[in-house]
Motif scaffolding. Sequence first.
Motif, PDB file in Angstrom:
ATOM      1  N   VAL A 104      75.202  -9.685 -32.486  1.00 15.18           N
ATOM      2  CA  VAL A 104      73.943  -9.724 -31.745  1.00 15.18           C
ATOM      3  C   VAL A 104      73.693 -11.121 -31.193  1.00 15.18           C
ATOM      4  N   SER A 105      73.156 -11.177 -29.999  1.00 19.51           N
ATOM      5  CA  SER A 105      72.716 -12.434 -29.417  1.00 19.51           C
ATOM      6  C   SER A 105      71.330 -12.251 -28.836  1.00 19.51           C
ATOM      7  N   ARG A 106      70.530 -13.301 -28.920  1.00 21.94           N
ATOM      8  CA  ARG A 106      69.191 -13.250 -28.349  1.00 21.94           C
ATOM      9  C   ARG A 106      69.164 -13.782 -26.921  1.00 21.94           C
ATOM     10  N   ALA A 107      70.277 -14.370 -26.494  1.00 24.33           N
ATOM     11  CA  ALA A 107      70.302 -15.043 -25.205  1.00 24.33           C
ATOM     12  C   ALA A 107      70.671 -14.101 -24.073  1.00 24.33           C
ATOM     13  N   LEU A 108      69.819 -14.055 -23.091  1.00 21.56           N
ATOM     14  CA  LEU A 108      70.028 -13.198 -21.922  1.00 21.56           C
ATOM     15  C   LEU A 108      71.371 -13.493 -21.264  1.00 21.56           C
ATOM     16  N   LYS A 109      71.723 -14.756 -21.164  1.00 21.94           N
ATOM     17  CA  LYS A 109      72.932 -15.149 -20.447  1.00 21.94           C
ATOM     18  C   LYS A 109      74.210 -14.716 -21.146  1.00 21.94           C
ATOM     19  N   GLU A 110      74.114 -14.318 -22.395  1.00 20.02           N
ATOM     20  CA  GLU A 110      75.306 -13.928 -23.142  1.00 20.02           C
ATOM     21  C   GLU A 110      75.602 -12.430 -23.034  1.00 20.02           C
ATOM     22  N   TYR A 111      74.845 -11.725 -22.245  1.00 20.70           N
ATOM     23  CA  TYR A 111      75.099 -10.307 -22.021  1.00 20.70           C
ATOM     24  C   TYR A 111      75.860 -10.149 -20.708  1.00 20.70           C
ATOM     25  N   ASP A 112      76.912  -9.354 -20.772  1.00 20.74           N
ATOM     26  CA  ASP A 112      77.847  -9.243 -19.657  1.00 20.74           C
ATOM     27  C   ASP A 112      77.537  -8.090 -18.710  1.00 20.74           C
ATOM     28  N   TYR A 113      76.883  -7.076 -19.212  1.00 18.19           N
ATOM     29  CA  TYR A 113      76.638  -5.885 -18.405  1.00 18.19           C
ATOM     30  C   TYR A 113      75.161  -5.512 -18.492  1.00 18.19           C
ATOM     31  N   TRP A 114      74.654  -5.002 -17.375  1.00 17.89           N
ATOM     32  CA  TRP A 114      73.228  -4.673 -17.297  1.00 17.89           C
ATOM     33  C   TRP A 114      73.021  -3.332 -16.626  1.00 17.89           C
ATOM     34  N   GLY A 115      72.012  -2.605 -17.108  1.00 18.03           N
ATOM     35  CA  GLY A 115      71.573  -1.417 -16.421  1.00 18.03           C
ATOM     36  C   GLY A 115      70.551  -1.758 -15.357  1.00 18.03           C
ATOM     37  N   GLN A 116      70.124  -0.736 -14.632  1.00 20.31           N
ATOM     38  CA  GLN A 116      69.177  -0.932 -13.539  1.00 20.31           C
ATOM     39  C   GLN A 116      67.733  -0.994 -14.011  1.00 20.31           C
ATOM     40  N   GLY A 117      67.487  -0.567 -15.216  1.00 21.24           N
ATOM     41  CA  GLY A 117      66.138  -0.644 -15.768  1.00 21.24           C
ATOM     42  C   GLY A 117      65.386   0.673 -15.681  1.00 21.24           C
ATOM     43  N   THR A 118      64.462   0.851 -16.591  1.00 23.30           N
ATOM     44  CA  THR A 118      63.578   2.005 -16.584  1.00 23.30           C
ATOM     45  C   THR A 118      62.169   1.522 -16.902  1.00 23.30           C
ATOM     46  N   GLN A 119      61.206   2.050 -16.182  1.00 22.21           N
ATOM     47  CA  GLN A 119      59.827   1.571 -16.317  1.00 22.21           C
ATOM     48  C   GLN A 119      59.114   2.285 -17.464  1.00 22.21           C
ATOM     49  N   VAL A 120      58.433   1.504 -18.258  1.00 23.34           N
ATOM     50  CA  VAL A 120      57.559   2.021 -19.315  1.00 23.34           C
ATOM     51  C   VAL A 120      56.155   1.521 -19.020  1.00 23.34           C
ATOM     52  N   THR A 121      55.221   2.437 -18.909  1.00 24.41           N
ATOM     53  CA  THR A 121      53.830   2.087 -18.648  1.00 24.41           C
ATOM     54  C   THR A 121      52.962   2.704 -19.730  1.00 24.41           C
ATOM     55  N   VAL A 122      52.199   1.859 -20.387  1.00 25.00           N
ATOM     56  CA  VAL A 122      51.325   2.314 -21.466  1.00 25.00           C
ATOM     57  C   VAL A 122      49.887   2.131 -21.012  1.00 25.00           C
TER      58      VAL A 122
END
Length: 124
Positions: A104-122
Amino acid sequence: QVQLVESGGGLVQAGGSLRLSCAASGRSFSIGAMGWFRQAPGKERQLASAISRSGGSTYYADSVKGRFTISRDNAKNTVYLQMSSLKPEDTAAYYCAARRSVSVSRALKEYDYWGQGTQVTVSS
């Protein structure tokens, strides 16, 4: 290459629950740890939760601890984020991310692959 596709976002009332899913395809055998980041309007993208490749190690931001649960099914190349007791401040775009390293890493820059995102609205 690896593709990550999120699903499960939507609109929910405060106190409700949602489960996000992230399915990996492509060279998914190269995926190690995975995480869920979130980004509210005008704010930086921050890690909400992450899980090691084995599932034996997890991380939760203080703001979600006790309310969110991350899990993964390596046979299905899928990671989940079960969100309960949702609050309006949980409203954000949620992004699935994966890294080649198993830890596990907490650093955004250490992630190699990303999804497009999904919106959550509360809503309150």
